[in-house]
Write a protein that holds these residues in place. Sequence first.
Motif, PDB file in Angstrom:
ATOM      1  N   UNK A  13       0.842  -1.205   0.000  1.00 53.15           N
ATOM      2  CA  UNK A  13       0.000   0.000   0.000  1.00 53.15           C
ATOM      3  C   UNK A  13       0.876   1.253   0.000  1.00 53.15           C
ATOM      4  N   UNK A  14       0.320   2.310  -0.564  1.00 49.64           N
ATOM      5  CA  UNK A  14       1.030   3.587  -0.598  1.00 49.64           C
ATOM      6  C   UNK A  14       1.285   4.085   0.822  1.00 49.64           C
ATOM      7  N   UNK A  15       0.371   3.755   1.717  1.00 53.16           N
ATOM      8  CA  UNK A  15       0.478   4.220   3.102  1.00 53.16           C
ATOM      9  C   UNK A  15       1.824   3.805   3.708  1.00 53.16           C
ATOM     10  N   UNK A  16       2.272   2.562   3.398  1.00 51.83           N
ATOM     11  CA  UNK A  16       3.552   2.094   3.970  1.00 51.83           C
ATOM     12  C   UNK A  16       4.708   2.991   3.521  1.00 51.83           C
ATOM     13  N   UNK A  17       4.752   3.280   2.208  1.00 48.17           N
ATOM     14  CA  UNK A  17       5.843   4.110   1.697  1.00 48.17           C
ATOM     15  C   UNK A  17       5.764   5.522   2.283  1.00 48.17           C
ATOM     16  N   UNK A  18       4.583   6.131   2.245  1.00 50.28           N
ATOM     17  CA  UNK A  18       4.473   7.526   2.679  1.00 50.28           C
ATOM     18  C   UNK A  18       4.668   7.680   4.192  1.00 50.28           C
ATOM     19  N   UNK A  19       4.330   6.635   4.965  1.00 52.77           N
ATOM     20  CA  UNK A  19       4.598   6.703   6.414  1.00 52.77           C
ATOM     21  C   UNK A  19       6.106   6.728   6.649  1.00 52.77           C
ATOM     22  N   UNK A  20       6.824   5.923   5.863  1.00 57.62           N
ATOM     23  CA  UNK A  20       8.281   5.913   5.973  1.00 57.62           C
ATOM     24  C   UNK A  20       8.837   7.310   5.662  1.00 57.62           C
ATOM     25  N   UNK A  21       8.301   7.949   4.631  1.00 57.84           N
ATOM     26  CA  UNK A  21       8.791   9.285   4.258  1.00 57.84           C
ATOM     27  C   UNK A  21       8.537  10.284   5.394  1.00 57.84           C
ATOM     28  N   UNK A  22       7.336  10.209   5.979  1.00 59.38           N
ATOM     29  CA  UNK A  22       7.012  11.152   7.055  1.00 59.38           C
ATOM     30  C   UNK A  22       7.934  10.916   8.264  1.00 59.38           C
ATOM     31  N   UNK A  29      -1.690   4.728  -7.811  1.00 54.62           N
ATOM     32  CA  UNK A  29      -1.996   5.252  -9.149  1.00 54.62           C
ATOM     33  C   UNK A  29      -3.334   6.007  -9.103  1.00 54.62           C
ATOM     34  N   UNK A  30      -3.318   7.213  -9.673  1.00 56.81           N
ATOM     35  CA  UNK A  30      -4.540   8.025  -9.702  1.00 56.81           C
ATOM     36  C   UNK A  30      -4.730   8.843  -8.433  1.00 56.81           C
ATOM     37  N   UNK A  31      -3.866   8.633  -7.442  1.00 59.24           N
ATOM     38  CA  UNK A  31      -4.013   9.381  -6.177  1.00 59.24           C
ATOM     39  C   UNK A  31      -3.209  10.676  -6.211  1.00 59.24           C
ATOM     40  N   UNK A  32      -3.662  11.643  -5.427  1.00 61.68           N
ATOM     41  CA  UNK A  32      -2.913  12.895  -5.273  1.00 61.68           C
ATOM     42  C   UNK A  32      -1.736  12.628  -4.324  1.00 61.68           C
ATOM     43  N   UNK A  89      -1.376  16.746  -7.529  1.00 61.96           N
ATOM     44  CA  UNK A  89      -1.052  16.021  -8.757  1.00 61.96           C
ATOM     45  C   UNK A  89      -1.297  14.540  -8.583  1.00 61.96           C
ATOM     46  N   UNK A  90      -1.928  13.964  -9.609  1.00 69.16           N
ATOM     47  CA  UNK A  90      -2.251  12.540  -9.510  1.00 69.16           C
ATOM     48  C   UNK A  90      -1.213  11.696 -10.243  1.00 69.16           C
ATOM     49  N   UNK A  91      -0.787  10.658  -9.573  1.00 69.74           N
ATOM     50  CA  UNK A  91       0.241   9.780 -10.160  1.00 69.74           C
ATOM     51  C   UNK A  91      -0.319   9.059 -11.387  1.00 69.74           C
TER      52      UNK A  91
END
Length: 462
Positions: free
Chosen positions: A58-67, A132-135, A117-119
């Motif tokens: 899930x995108x959540x895993x990647x973006x949590x790591x970034x935060x 994909x398709x998310x901001x 911006x949407x991927x």
Amino acid sequence: MTLLTIHMSSSARWGLYLAVDLGGTNFRVCSVQLNGDTTFNLTFNKVAIPKELMVAKTARELFSFLADQIEEFLRAHHEEHFVETKKQMTGPSSARDPFRLGFTFSFPVNQVGINKGKLIRWTKGFDIPDAIGEDVCGLLQEAIDRLGLPVKVAALVNDTVGTLMARAYTSTEGSQPILGAIFGTGTNGAYLEKLSKIRKPLDGTYDKSTGEMVINTEWGSFDNQLNVLPTTRWDAALDESTVNRGVQKFEKRVSGMFLGEIVRLATLDMMKDESVSLFRDANSSFNDWKSTTNVSPQSGLLKPWGLDSSIMSVAAADNTPELSTLRQELESALDIFAPSLEDAQSFKAVANAVGRRAARLSAVAIAAIVLQSGKLDGPDKEVVDIGVDGSLVEHYPFFRDMIYEALKAIDGIGPEGAERIRIGIAKDGSGVGAALIALVAAKMESETDFEYKAKAETSWFE
Ligand code: BGC
């Protein structure tokens, strides 16, 4: 093609901005102090993106790591400011002024606002379908909010746009770059185009007053149909083994992530050919006649994606008669023991051919933008400036020389045109560029939110 207008003609709020950069092997967090006089001070932290997060469920895993990385950076480098801002954020809303962050997100995006911006698709080995398709700014902001950080994702930037901005900002001679380009893990270019020449319907909000717009070309996906790109069976095999089969075909012939694998596939085929005696000498050379060449079963040469492109730089740089540095590198990086001089020469020839083809294709992309800009037609023989960044232009020996050599041979450019083209590194381009666009965003917000007065005037891109 994604589009974004940049207009920085009036007052700007110079100061401290955050910038993060996702788009290759590393995630970079930086703070940039923009001084408003072509200079800046930058502090950064870089962390390798764990391979499993590049293909996370899930995108959540990647973006949590970034935060998490953003929080760590703020605590390590701006503790006081961080604590103070965090306190402010819980106070009355009039006093709230979070860190503004420019998000360099270097993948194809349909950008519809300065921080929206949407991927469209992932590239460079990333593959997380639910993004994909998310901001992507929304995804990052949500992860930041989950941690309660006083940070606002204020701007979304492609690394090429950041490079163009950074080159413009740091230019001291008044000449403005016509192109920002990346030749690194991936490749792409962004340039300034007249609105009157843009035929694609434009959605989203943008400023028409400058009459121009920055176009992110996404040239990595040029000619996916392979009408004109040179193709070998190794290019085809490489494409088959990628998570984004069938697209980014130009990128797969040009950028650092792929060149090593092309070299590996070609070298492996030579090794398999009985009539070629590569890496199988009993006496590996007349200088060290006792050694027998031996390729370890663990060698990266035998494993898909096991040959790092960096060995191509060693091959290009080693011009000694014995190729001793390259032979050592074959041993230490690829577990090929006691390679002969002839082995090293063959490897070097293959690596150089792949590197030279990449540089010549890069020249074609650059030339297309130079010709489109019409800058060479002007009577005043001014310099045509281009800002570049990325591991290939920075670390691959002679890459820029090979680009120039090819530019001279291109119709409409020629030796005279090539002489006028200046390709210069825009160091830290994506960080500085993202900070600059976060500054534009801050300015676009209601001025009553800020306690500042117009201090500086600038007029890039006008
Ligand atoms: C991406 C571009 C990016 C380039 C360089 C490509 O794979 O599609 O958006 O600018 O890599 O990082």
